[in-house]
Design an enzyme around this catalytic site. Structure first.
Site, PDB file in Angstrom:
ATOM      1  CG  ASP A 214      44.043  82.676   6.921  1.00  0.00           C
ATOM      2  OD1 ASP A 214      42.679  82.750   6.574  1.00  0.00           O
ATOM      3  OD2 ASP A 214      44.270  81.679   7.523  1.00  0.00           O
TER       4      ASP A 214
ATOM      5  CG  ASP B 206      49.742  71.487  19.544  1.00  0.00           C
ATOM      6  OD1 ASP B 206      49.568  72.311  18.415  1.00  0.00           O
ATOM      7  OD2 ASP B 206      49.278  70.090  19.585  1.00  0.00           O
TER       8      ASP B 206
ATOM      9  CG  ASP C 256      48.310  77.276   4.918  1.00  0.00           C
ATOM     10  OD1 ASP C 256      49.246  76.341   5.375  1.00  0.00           O
ATOM     11  OD2 ASP C 256      47.892  78.138   6.002  1.00  0.00           O
TER      12      ASP C 256
ATOM     13  NE  ARG D 278      50.723  83.029   5.508  1.00  0.00           N
ATOM     14  CZ  ARG D 278      50.238  81.864   6.001  1.00  0.00           C
ATOM     15  NH1 ARG D 278      48.951  81.347   5.890  1.00  0.00           N
ATOM     16  NH2 ARG D 278      51.305  80.874   6.493  1.00  0.00           N
TER      17      ARG D 278
HETATM   18  P1  AMP Z   1      44.992  76.905   9.020  1.00  0.00           P
HETATM   19  O1  AMP Z   1      43.948  76.407   9.305  1.00  0.00           O
HETATM   20  O2  AMP Z   1      46.346  75.913   9.115  1.00  0.00           O
HETATM   21  O3  AMP Z   1      45.380  77.689   7.966  1.00  0.00           O
HETATM   22  O4  AMP Z   1      45.527  77.846  10.106  1.00  0.00           O
HETATM   23  C1  AMP Z   1      44.826  79.090  10.729  1.00  0.00           C
HETATM   24  C2  AMP Z   1      45.532  79.553  11.934  1.00  0.00           C
HETATM   25  O5  AMP Z   1      45.427  78.932  12.986  1.00  0.00           O
HETATM   26  C3  AMP Z   1      46.823  80.059  11.380  1.00  0.00           C
HETATM   27  O6  AMP Z   1      47.115  81.311  12.297  1.00  0.00           O
HETATM   28  C4  AMP Z   1      47.666  78.989  12.091  1.00  0.00           C
HETATM   29  O7  AMP Z   1      48.992  79.619  12.430  1.00  0.00           O
HETATM   30  C5  AMP Z   1      47.090  78.779  13.272  1.00  0.00           C
HETATM   31  N1  AMP Z   1      47.052  77.265  13.788  1.00  0.00           N
HETATM   32  C6  AMP Z   1      46.336  76.341  13.296  1.00  0.00           C
HETATM   33  N2  AMP Z   1      46.615  74.989  14.172  1.00  0.00           N
HETATM   34  C7  AMP Z   1      47.631  75.515  14.908  1.00  0.00           C
HETATM   35  C8  AMP Z   1      48.365  74.788  15.880  1.00  0.00           C
HETATM   36  N3  AMP Z   1      48.478  73.670  16.039  1.00  0.00           N
HETATM   37  N4  AMP Z   1      49.048  75.613  16.656  1.00  0.00           N
HETATM   38  C9  AMP Z   1      49.201  77.069  16.552  1.00  0.00           C
HETATM   39  N5  AMP Z   1      48.717  77.483  15.590  1.00  0.00           N
HETATM   40  C10 AMP Z   1      47.708  77.017  14.988  1.00  0.00           C
HETATM   41 MG    MG Z   2      46.615  78.990   7.105  1.00  0.00          MG
END
Ligand code: AMP
Ligand code: MG
Length: 495
Positions: free
Chosen positions: A252, A125, A262, A183
């Site tokens: 990432d 979302d 992050d 990153r």
């Molecule tokens: P993270 O776990 O925050 O490091 O996110 C891993 C990947 O999932 C990244 O590409 C984020 O941008 C994407 N992502 C995580 N949560 C969301 C969200 N609610 N909406 C869109 N992308 C998300």
């Molecule tokens: Mg991330």
């Protein structure tokens, strides 16, 4: 001092060209309001802290009004998640607004997290929960207070949208500030889509922006890699020294400049436990506390692979292999400081391994073990002993060895205590303390505990009686061991 209108964005990442990002404006939000504002980060940006008092600040950083000069973009990247390559990542819910160069010549990326869907959202979302945003906000401050490289946040913007997780939850937009948002994953993406030329462009960009002194070096790419190796080793050594586990060390989530990046299901360990795993989803403990140094090496090896067209394999290998020596050096140095010792010889190493055995068996509170240890020659031993019930001999034997090493140092017990208290925190961001701030925010719309924790975490090494009185902070409460019922809490990934 600058205002929201005169932040003076420069947009160096834009110059790389459209294959590196998607231009995207933040999605509008309903009634953005202040949850947290950070005067210390405002100072980094030369932003007048009175800006927080204007509705325009919250409208702009919530995503409703364009910021003059900003060119918001979602970066494309990929990455290794729990060891497996995921070709499709990228900023799914975040946008780099641009960089701000302050009057001291420092550049800071300003980034919105939770500001709506982008091309990279993979059906999610585009939003972030208030809960996870509070955690990210507070941990950036905790790390900054401890002197550990980290991203931080200028503000936390509440929005009226509810988002669906396990249950519907309030959302927020975090205004993240970092040295870079590059990153390891940016390099992964172009390497694994077979575009070495784009990897070169990324490396050139990183050198130009962050290591301009390397620009004329014949081996500049090798030196860039060496810099990343060194900074990553330092960052992880700092984590180990305060008992921090990141939780999701995917490539990432690894900053090219070695900043803690992050924040998700991270944690500071309460009781000493090398197998500490803060992330509920990390079934096999890939990212446990004790694994972190090795994972740093693994991630750097992956980054090195993306540079094989730029650097001789032998040189890459050589720089990569320096990681262990750099990490060990930093780790020993930090441990020596924690113990108030300066002679790093074989006896020191054996003292440390002895200590780890004792700690592993008795599992005292990691933070307060070191904090009470500092005063063992000047004050009462009662608290320290209380961590080792029923087996004083083991502690005594170790303390005898420790005393012998301290006696080799040319400092008084008082000086030793002062030196140790300056590096062993009294206040850390215990999970249950963060959760307390979240509960108040969610249940009572009361954000004061977030502010209180920001203030305490700014001074992790000791009381600031005047400041603490002003914020109505009881230091004993925040410095105590985590109460029994809250031990061993893990954090779920759903952010
Ligand atoms: P993270 O776990 O925050 O490091 O996110 C891993 C990947 O999932 C990244 O590409 C984020 O941008 C994407 N992502 C995580 N949560 C969301 C969200 N609610 N909406 C869109 N992308 C998300
Ligand atoms: Mg991330």
């Amino acid at each position: 001092m600058r205002s929201v209108e005169t932040l003076n964005f420069k947009n160096r990442f834009v110059k790389l060209g459209g294959e590196f990002y998607q231009y995207k404006a933040p999605a509008p939000v309903t009634n953005p309001f202040p949850v947290a504002s950070n005067p210390d980060v405002a100072a980094l940006l030369d932003l007048d802290p009175n800006a927080f008092d204007r509705p325009e600040f919250w409208q702009s950083f919530g995503g409703n009004h364009a910021l003059p000069g900003a060119q918001p973009l979602a970066m494309v990247y990929s990455g290794f998640q729990f060891g497996n390559y995921n070709p499709q990542l990228g900023d799914g819910r975040g946008l780099l607004l641009g960089e701000i160069e302050n009057d001291r010549g420092e550049s800071w990326d300003v980034y919105l997290k939770g500001c709506g869907q982008t091309r990279f959202c993979r059906g999610f979302d585009g939003r972030a929960t208030l809960r996870s945003s509070i955690r990210e906000y507070l941990c950036g401050e905790a790390m900054a207070g401890l002197g550990i490289p980290t991203t931080r946040a200028l503000a936390l913007v509440g929005i009226e949208e509810l988002i669906q997780r396990e249950l519907p939850e309030p959302a927020a937009v975090l205004v993240r500030v970092a040295r870079t948002h590059m990153r390891f994953g940016n390099f992964d993406y172009f390497h694994y889509t077979n575009r070495p030329g784009k990897v070169t462009e990324l490396a050139d960009h990183a050198i130009h922006c962050y290591f301009p002194e390397l620009e004329t070096a014949p081996d500049k790419y090798a030196q860039l890699f060496a810099q990343v190796v060194d900074r990553t080793a330092w960052m992880i050594a700092c984590w180990q020294s305060v008992g921090f586990a990141h939780g999701v060390m995917n490539t990432d989530n690894m900053s090219l400049l070695g900043e803690t990046f992050d924040y998700g299901p991270y944690g500071f360990m309460d009781r000493f436990n090398p197998m500490f795993i803060p992330n509920h989803s990390d079934m096999h403990g890939r990212y446990s506390y004790a694994q972190q140094p090795q994972i740093g090496h693994w991630n750097l090896a992956k980054l090195g692979e993306t540079l094989t067209h730029l650097v001789e394999p032998e040189r890459l290998q050589q720089e990569l292999e320096r990681y262990s020596a750099r990490f060990n050096h930093y780790n020993r140095t930090l441990m020596a400081r924690k113990l108030g010792l300066s002679v790093l010889d074989a006896e020191f190493d054996s003292l440390v391994s002895g200590m780890i055995q004792v700690l592993s068996r008795h599992k005292p509170d990691h933070t307060n073990f070191f904090r009470t240890l500092s005063g063992f020659r000047t004050g009462s031993l009662a608290t320290l002993r209380s961590y080792f019930p029923g087996n004083p001999e083991e502690l005594n034997a170790w303390l005898d060895r420790y005393t012998r090493l301290l006696e080799r140092e040319d400092i008084t017990p008082e000086e030793q205590q002062e030196a140790m208290d300056a590096v062993n925190p009294k206040f850390i961001l215990r999970n249950y303390l963060a959760q307390g701030a979240i509960d108040r925010a969610l249940k009572e719309n009361d954000y004061s505990e977030i502010e209180r924790l920001r203030v305490i975490l700014k001074y992790p090494f000791g009381d600031q009686p005047e400041v603490f009185r002003k914020w109505d902070i009881d230091p004993t409460h925040y410095a105590s061991d985590t109460p029994e019922p809250y031990l061993g809490m893990q954090v779920s990934c759903s952010a």
